[in-house]
Scaffold this motif. Structure first.
Motif, PDB file in Angstrom:
ATOM      1  N   HIS A 289      -7.460  22.695  -1.948  1.00 12.02           N
ATOM      2  CA  HIS A 289      -8.301  21.188  -2.377  1.00 12.02           C
ATOM      3  C   HIS A 289      -7.332  20.107  -1.824  1.00 12.02           C
ATOM      4  O   HIS A 289      -6.026  20.206  -1.980  1.00 12.02           O
ATOM      5  CB  HIS A 289      -8.506  21.239  -3.576  1.00 12.02           C
ATOM      6  N   TYR A 290      -7.722  19.103  -1.305  1.00  7.33           N
ATOM      7  CA  TYR A 290      -6.968  18.184  -0.562  1.00  7.33           C
ATOM      8  C   TYR A 290      -7.735  16.645  -0.949  1.00  7.33           C
ATOM      9  O   TYR A 290      -8.779  16.585  -0.686  1.00  7.33           O
ATOM     10  CB  TYR A 290      -6.617  18.288   0.851  1.00  7.33           C
ATOM     11  N   ALA A 291      -6.722  15.767  -0.813  1.00  4.49           N
ATOM     12  CA  ALA A 291      -7.151  14.399  -0.906  1.00  4.49           C
ATOM     13  C   ALA A 291      -6.001  13.492  -0.140  1.00  4.49           C
ATOM     14  O   ALA A 291      -4.900  13.540  -0.414  1.00  4.49           O
ATOM     15  CB  ALA A 291      -7.333  13.584  -2.265  1.00  4.49           C
ATOM     16  N   LEU A 292      -6.402  13.171   1.113  1.00  6.69           N
ATOM     17  CA  LEU A 292      -5.405  12.581   2.044  1.00  6.69           C
ATOM     18  C   LEU A 292      -5.703  11.009   1.905  1.00  6.69           C
ATOM     19  O   LEU A 292      -6.880  10.452   2.291  1.00  6.69           O
ATOM     20  CB  LEU A 292      -5.425  13.175   3.256  1.00  6.69           C
ATOM     21  N   PHE A 293      -4.520  10.116   1.630  1.00  7.79           N
ATOM     22  CA  PHE A 293      -5.047   8.903   1.473  1.00  7.79           C
ATOM     23  C   PHE A 293      -4.137   8.145   2.702  1.00  7.79           C
ATOM     24  O   PHE A 293      -3.067   7.978   2.688  1.00  7.79           O
ATOM     25  CB  PHE A 293      -4.682   8.154   0.007  1.00  7.79           C
ATOM     26  N   SER A 294      -4.993   8.047   3.938  1.00  6.16           N
ATOM     27  CA  SER A 294      -4.488   7.391   5.029  1.00  6.16           C
ATOM     28  C   SER A 294      -3.149   8.126   5.464  1.00  6.16           C
ATOM     29  O   SER A 294      -2.172   7.549   5.964  1.00  6.16           O
ATOM     30  CB  SER A 294      -4.221   5.867   4.896  1.00  6.16           C
ATOM     31  N   MET A 295      -3.189   9.411   5.770  1.00 12.39           N
ATOM     32  CA  MET A 295      -2.053  10.243   5.955  1.00 12.39           C
ATOM     33  C   MET A 295      -2.404  10.929   7.093  1.00 12.39           C
ATOM     34  O   MET A 295      -3.356  11.197   7.588  1.00 12.39           O
ATOM     35  CB  MET A 295      -1.506  11.189   4.758  1.00 12.39           C
TER      36      MET A 295
ATOM     37  N   ILE B 254       1.012  -1.212  -0.060  1.00  9.86           N
ATOM     38  CA  ILE B 254       0.113   0.120   0.018  1.00  9.86           C
ATOM     39  C   ILE B 254       0.990   1.026   0.012  1.00  9.86           C
ATOM     40  O   ILE B 254       2.057   1.034   0.392  1.00  9.86           O
ATOM     41  CB  ILE B 254      -0.976  -0.088   1.150  1.00  9.86           C
ATOM     42  N   VAL B 255       0.414   2.134  -0.481  1.00  8.54           N
ATOM     43  CA  VAL B 255       0.982   3.488  -0.514  1.00  8.54           C
ATOM     44  C   VAL B 255      -0.016   4.546   0.011  1.00  8.54           C
ATOM     45  O   VAL B 255      -1.143   4.585  -0.172  1.00  8.54           O
ATOM     46  CB  VAL B 255       1.651   3.969  -1.788  1.00  8.54           C
TER      47      VAL B 255
ATOM     48  N   ASN C 194      -9.558   9.507   2.652  1.00 10.96           N
ATOM     49  CA  ASN C 194      -9.298   8.535   1.778  1.00 10.96           C
ATOM     50  C   ASN C 194      -8.660   7.295   2.301  1.00 10.96           C
ATOM     51  O   ASN C 194      -7.515   7.538   3.171  1.00 10.96           O
ATOM     52  CB  ASN C 194      -8.832   8.970   0.589  1.00 10.96           C
ATOM     53  N   PRO C 195      -9.180   6.012   1.851  1.00 11.75           N
ATOM     54  CA  PRO C 195      -8.081   4.955   2.547  1.00 11.75           C
ATOM     55  C   PRO C 195      -6.850   5.023   1.704  1.00 11.75           C
ATOM     56  O   PRO C 195      -6.771   5.694   0.637  1.00 11.75           O
ATOM     57  CB  PRO C 195      -9.072   3.819   2.221  1.00 11.75           C
ATOM     58  N   PRO C 196      -5.710   4.010   2.009  1.00  9.22           N
ATOM     59  CA  PRO C 196      -4.594   3.965   1.465  1.00  9.22           C
ATOM     60  C   PRO C 196      -4.744   3.446  -0.115  1.00  9.22           C
ATOM     61  O   PRO C 196      -5.912   2.827  -0.258  1.00  9.22           O
ATOM     62  CB  PRO C 196      -3.877   3.204   2.407  1.00  9.22           C
ATOM     63  N   ILE C 197      -4.039   3.826  -0.894  1.00 10.43           N
ATOM     64  CA  ILE C 197      -3.907   3.240  -2.211  1.00 10.43           C
ATOM     65  C   ILE C 197      -3.209   2.001  -2.290  1.00 10.43           C
ATOM     66  O   ILE C 197      -2.428   1.626  -1.920  1.00 10.43           O
ATOM     67  CB  ILE C 197      -3.037   4.271  -3.115  1.00 10.43           C
TER      68      ILE C 197
END
Length: 563
Positions: free
Chosen positions: A293-299, A277-278, A318-321
């Motif tokens: 604007h933001y999109a945080l993937f499990s950060m 995962i990343v 958002n969940p991790p990629i």
């Protein structure tokens, strides 16, 4: 009859002492031993034998016992005080129970009776040296393995360092030592500082700060889960691809955060392993319109401080990629009242303190008190023990002032610079401690002289070197000053807080400026400037930030009160 060739093959690299007081035996046995060993030292008695042992690296001792001055056993007893392993063959015509017990206790390996039977002597040598030979072989093998290990480690370390240099070349920071001026009344400019501290040479962390359009920037932080090469490859791949997208959108002039994330999603999913995962923070800031604007993937959450000193925590949305595609959302936040922003990877907030407490418990308070990534990390270092993960910090701070405490106009002459810097020095005496003021003035002088030489006079570093080496530097400046009407404007802005003071100085020249990225990218042609003065100033100050043209610098220094 012994196979002497085999024995010689085994003993050819050994160094031996033979101790004998009787000349007849000494000459006879010495001749018999010649050719068996690499070195054969001869001693007439125990004292000579002991001295030879101390001065040489001995593999085997062959000695008589009854000798004047010092007997064989007395010599062995002295040797055993420092060496318990070297094998000993004792040649003697006299043996009784007490003698044998003492000899065995002293570690005599073999006994050969006089008169000497040479087959017995050769057998004793073969038996006594077997352990030495095996130990030497083992040591040699270990040394070879160690050398091979060192070579491999050196090779791997070199390759990792080269890969890390490559990663640093791939990382792009378009706000390195730059400020974002907002067109408004008074002084309003954003300062960006960063810190990238990988735990190992090959890091799972990476980041990008890319200019997309005028006052619009894409900031990404990447944290590939896992350790070592796999995580590092994922981080580098991610950085490279987002870099490619940033360049593409900037050229086209039609940036879309949604399209950027979708494109990255499609790319990285084909490269991820099944269990890999990343985590990524995508942050797009329009500084002119104060919109994020933001999109945080499990950060970790973004931390924002507003003008009322209230903290806003924007959590991951958002969940991790992962290998399979999942829908994502993009959030929006109004930055019109925000004065500070902090973006970071989880190596910061999930690190344990010396008291076994998470740094997350201290982060908000330290963020509210800090004005740069360097200052925040300094606070972190006081509390934390050892790093347990990679750390990336991006810190944005707003300088917002409706008034200027004092401003100075320097005509383009060396003597005027000296006069004005003395005036500034006197002004700042009320704010800086006695030990801080000279250091701060050193940094300020470096930036002012840079504005004079490299800005208004347009003197590059190569030409300056030539002028200095030919003793024509001062002559050149005096001649140039005659017709040069350009000036340097220095503005002093002092912001008072409860327990500290921020001293900000803005230095503006009328030159054509310079490419600030030359200070960041060592791969570019930087004959235009050496950067020495800027680096000196940077090491002293809390921050130094240039405008887009490179002809205006804002420097700042935080000063604690009560001193």
């Amino acid at each position: 009859m012994k196979d002497l060739a085999n024995i010689k093959e085994l003993t050819t690299n050994l160094t031996v002492i033979y101790v004998e007081d009787e000349e007849f035996f000494r000459v006879l046995i010495s001749k018999k031993l010649q050719g068996f060993f690499k070195n054969l030292f001869i001693a007439n008695d125990g004292i000579e034998g002991l001295e030879l042992f101390k001065k040489n690296d001995i593999d085997l001792i062959i000695t008589d016992n009854i000798m004047p001055k010092m007997s064989g056993l007395d010599m062995i007893e002295e040797i055993r005080k420092k060496d318990t392993k070297t094998p000993v063959i004792l040649l003697t015509g006299y043996m009784d129970t007490e003698f044998l017990i003492r000899a065995i206790n002293l570690g005599v390996t073999q006994f050969v009776a006089k008169p000497i039977n040479f087959d017995n002597l050769y057998s004793a040598i073969e038996i006594a040296t077997q352990r030495v030979i095996l130990e030497n072989l083992q040591r040699k093998t270990q040394e070879q393995e160690l050398e091979l290990f060192k070579y491999r480690e050196k090779y791997h370390s070199l390759q990792q360092e080269r890969a890390f240099k490559k990663e640093l070349r791939i990382i792009r920071n378009d706000l390195f030592m730059r400020k974002i001026d907002l067109d408004c009344a008074g002084i309003k400019e954003w300062h960006c500082s960063h810190l990238f501290k990988p735990l190992d040479i090959m890091s799972g962390d990476s980041y990008l700060i890319r200019k997309i359009d005028d006052k619009k920037y894409l900031i990404t932080l990447i944290d590939a889960m896992g350790k070592g090469l796999s995580a590092s490859v994922t981080a580098i791949l991610s950085t490279s691809y987002i870099n490619h997208l940033s360049n593409k959108y900037r050229e086209a002039g039609n940036f879309s955060l949604k399209e950027c994330i979708e494109s990255y999603y499609d790319f990285i999913q084909t490269e991820l392993l099944e269990d890999e995962i990343v985590c990524v923070s995508f942050i797009f800031i329009d500084f002119k319109n104060c919109l994020m604007h933001y999109a945080l993937f499990s950060m970790p959450p973004l931390l924002l401080l507003d003008e009322n000193n209230e903290i806003k925590m924007i959590k991951s949305n958002n969940p991790p990629i992962m290998k399979f595609h999942m829908p994502f959302v993009i959030g929006e936040y109004d930055l019109s009242s925000v004065t500070k922003m902090l973006f970071y990877t989880d190596g910061l907030n999930e690190c344990f303190s010396k008291k076994n407490e998470l740094y997350a418990d201290y982060l908000i308070e330290d963020f509210s008190k800090s004005h740069s990534a360097k200052e925040l990390y300094s606070r972190f270092s006081v509390l934390m023990d050892n790093l347990t993960d990679d750390i990336t910090i991006i810190f944005l701070n707003l300088l917002n002032s409706s008034s200027i405490n004092r401003q100075f106009l320097i005509e383009n002459k060396i003597k005027d610079i000296t006069v004005i810097t003395d005036e500034i020095n006197n002004l700042l005496m009320d704010y800086l401690k006695a030990d801080e003021l000279p250091v701060f003035m050193c940094a300020l002088s470096e930036i002012i002289y840079n504005a004079y030489e490299h800005g208004n006079i347009d003197l590059d570093s190569e030409k300056k070197k030539i002028l200095i080496s030919t003793d024509k530097y001062e002559e050149y400046l005096i001649e140039y000053e005659k017709d040069n009407k350009k000036c340097i404007l220095v503005k002093i802005i002092i912001n008072e807080y409860n327990d500290y003071t921020m001293v900000n100085v803005i230095i503006t020249d009328e030159g054509k400026g310079f490419d600030v990225s030359l200070l960041y990218d060592s791969g570019k042609d930087n004959t235009q400037l050496s950067g020495r003065g800027v680096r000196i100033a940077e090491s002293i100050l809390d921050g130094i930030y240039y405008n887009r043209l490179g002809n205006e610098a804002t420097i700042n220094k935080k000063l604690l009160k009560g001193g």
